[in-house]
Design a protein around this motif. Structure first.
Motif, short mmCIF file in Angstrom:
data_model
loop_
_atom_site.label_atom_id
_atom_site.label_comp_id
_atom_site.label_asym_id
_atom_site.label_seq_id
_atom_site.Cartn_x
_atom_site.Cartn_y
_atom_site.Cartn_z
N MET A 161 0.86 -1.17 0.00
CA MET A 161 0.00 0.00 0.00
C MET A 161 0.90 1.22 0.00
N GLY A 162 0.81 2.05 -1.04
CA GLY A 162 1.68 3.21 -1.08
C GLY A 162 1.63 3.92 -2.41
N LYS A 163 2.69 4.65 -2.71
CA LYS A 163 2.78 5.45 -3.92
C LYS A 163 3.99 5.02 -4.73
N ASP A 164 3.78 4.78 -6.04
CA ASP A 164 4.86 4.37 -6.93
C ASP A 164 5.54 5.59 -7.55
N ALA A 165 6.68 5.33 -8.20
CA ALA A 165 7.43 6.40 -8.84
C ALA A 165 6.64 7.07 -9.96
N ASN A 166 5.68 6.34 -10.56
CA ASN A 166 4.88 6.92 -11.64
C ASN A 166 3.72 7.77 -11.15
N GLY A 167 3.57 7.90 -9.82
CA GLY A 167 2.53 8.75 -9.25
C GLY A 167 1.26 8.03 -8.87
N ASP A 168 1.16 6.72 -9.14
CA ASP A 168 -0.03 5.96 -8.76
C ASP A 168 -0.02 5.68 -7.26
N VAL A 169 -1.15 5.94 -6.62
CA VAL A 169 -1.36 5.50 -5.24
C VAL A 169 -2.20 4.23 -5.31
N SER A 170 -1.70 3.15 -4.70
CA SER A 170 -2.36 1.86 -4.92
C SER A 170 -2.33 0.98 -3.69
N VAL A 171 -3.27 0.02 -3.71
CA VAL A 171 -3.26 -1.13 -2.81
C VAL A 171 -3.17 -2.35 -3.70
N ARG A 172 -2.14 -3.19 -3.50
CA ARG A 172 -1.94 -4.37 -4.34
C ARG A 172 -1.90 -5.61 -3.46
N LEU A 173 -2.67 -6.62 -3.84
CA LEU A 173 -2.67 -7.90 -3.14
C LEU A 173 -2.09 -8.96 -4.06
N HIS A 174 -1.14 -9.76 -3.55
CA HIS A 174 -0.41 -10.73 -4.34
C HIS A 174 -0.73 -12.15 -3.88
N ASP A 175 -0.54 -13.11 -4.80
CA ASP A 175 -0.75 -14.50 -4.44
C ASP A 175 0.50 -15.08 -3.76
N SER A 176 0.48 -16.38 -3.47
CA SER A 176 1.58 -17.00 -2.72
C SER A 176 2.88 -17.04 -3.51
N LYS A 177 2.83 -16.81 -4.82
CA LYS A 177 4.03 -16.75 -5.65
C LYS A 177 4.54 -15.32 -5.83
N GLY A 178 3.85 -14.36 -5.23
CA GLY A 178 4.26 -12.97 -5.33
C GLY A 178 3.70 -12.24 -6.53
N GLN A 179 2.77 -12.87 -7.27
CA GLN A 179 2.19 -12.24 -8.45
C GLN A 179 1.00 -11.36 -8.06
N VAL A 185 -6.31 1.33 -7.56
CA VAL A 185 -5.40 2.41 -7.93
C VAL A 185 -6.15 3.73 -8.08
N VAL A 186 -5.52 4.81 -7.61
CA VAL A 186 -5.87 6.16 -8.04
C VAL A 186 -4.62 6.69 -8.72
N ASP A 187 -4.69 6.90 -10.05
CA ASP A 187 -3.49 7.22 -10.79
C ASP A 187 -3.11 8.69 -10.65
N ALA A 188 -2.02 9.07 -11.34
CA ALA A 188 -1.50 10.43 -11.21
C ALA A 188 -2.47 11.48 -11.72
N ASP A 189 -3.47 11.08 -12.51
CA ASP A 189 -4.49 12.00 -13.01
C ASP A 189 -5.76 11.94 -12.18
N ASP A 190 -5.68 11.30 -10.99
CA ASP A 190 -6.80 11.17 -10.07
C ASP A 190 -7.94 10.31 -10.62
N VAL A 191 -7.61 9.38 -11.51
CA VAL A 191 -8.60 8.47 -12.05
C VAL A 191 -8.53 7.15 -11.29
N PRO A 192 -9.64 6.72 -10.65
CA PRO A 192 -9.61 5.46 -9.89
C PRO A 192 -9.95 4.26 -10.76
N ARG A 193 -9.42 3.10 -10.37
CA ARG A 193 -9.78 1.85 -11.04
C ARG A 193 -9.47 0.68 -10.10
N SER A 206 -12.17 -5.53 -14.64
CA SER A 206 -11.82 -4.27 -14.00
C SER A 206 -13.07 -3.46 -13.73
N LEU A 207 -12.92 -2.53 -12.81
CA LEU A 207 -13.95 -1.54 -12.50
C LEU A 207 -13.33 -0.16 -12.56
#
Length: 211
Positions: A161-179, A185-193, A206-207
């Motif tokens: 949970m955090g902010k990437d270098a590209n400006g996206d603020v995100s929460v990412r959940l991964h499987d047991s293999k790390g995928q 995401v709320v991207d750098a243009d404030d568009v959520p998905r 996707s939503l």
């Protein structure tokens, strides 16, 4: 020696907090006095920290193994590029970090957030010993890589949970293999998905829906 002393100011390069048996429980250090990675009373990765521009605090558990810490530091190259890092981690018993709060800045790009990890049930010291044997063996590079991948199975990022270098603020959940399997995401243009991914990293739904 017992009793209490009071100092208005104390300058030290390294400070060990110990218990009554003189076991180290916490160490405060500068970048010239970085402590080794201690497990079972030994430095399990000799010299791997000695050139890092970090200062901070290391924590030690009941058997004297490193179990987390707070490190931070920065440096600037001859071109004026700044490299800065800070990290607070907590380790699983006899293993590596499972919880981390971190910040990184490299050449003006920043990345920061909170991560959790899975670790193997096997103690880290045993994994490092086997890693050394594989690397020093007479196997081909392909065989070594295969065995190393098998050895380190169980190490996986499970959430961020955090902010990437590209400006996206995100929460990412991964499987047991790390995928990554779910991204909010709320991207750098404030568009959520919100995206759902398969094992190959492909978005399956996707939503709002992708056009």
């Amino acid at each position: 020696m017992s009793g209490h002393n009071r100092f208005e100011e104390l300058n030290v390069e390294k400070l060990n907090i110990v218990n009554q048996n003189n076991d180290i429980k916490m160490t405060l250090f500068n970048q010239e006095k970085i402590p080794p990675l201690l497990m079972n009373g030994e430095d399990v990765l000799p010299g791997h920290r000695q050139n890092e521009p970090i200062s901070g605090i290391m924590f030690y558990n009941g058997k004297g193994d490193e179990c987390g810490g707070l490190v931070y530091g920065s440096e600037e190259d001859e071109d004026g590029n700044v490299y800065a890092d800070a990290s607070l981690t907590f380790d699983e018993y006899e293993q590596d970090q499972v919880v981390q709060m971190h910040f990184t800045e490299h050449k003006g790009e920043t990345h920061y957030g909170f991560s959790i990890y899975d670790r193997p049930d096997q103690p880290l010291t045993e994994i490092l010993e086997e890693d050394k044997k594989i690397r020093e063996s007479n196997l081909t590079d392909e065989e070594k890589n295969q065995k190393l991948n098998e050895l380190f199975q169980g190490n996986a990022t499970r959430a961020f949970m955090g902010k990437d270098a590209n400006g996206d603020v995100s929460v990412r959940l991964h499987d047991s293999k790390g995928q990554p399997r779910i991204r909010m995401v709320v991207d750098a243009d404030d568009v959520p998905r919100m995206e759902f991914l398969n094992e190959a990293g492909e978005v399956t739904s996707s939503l709002p829906p992708q056009e």
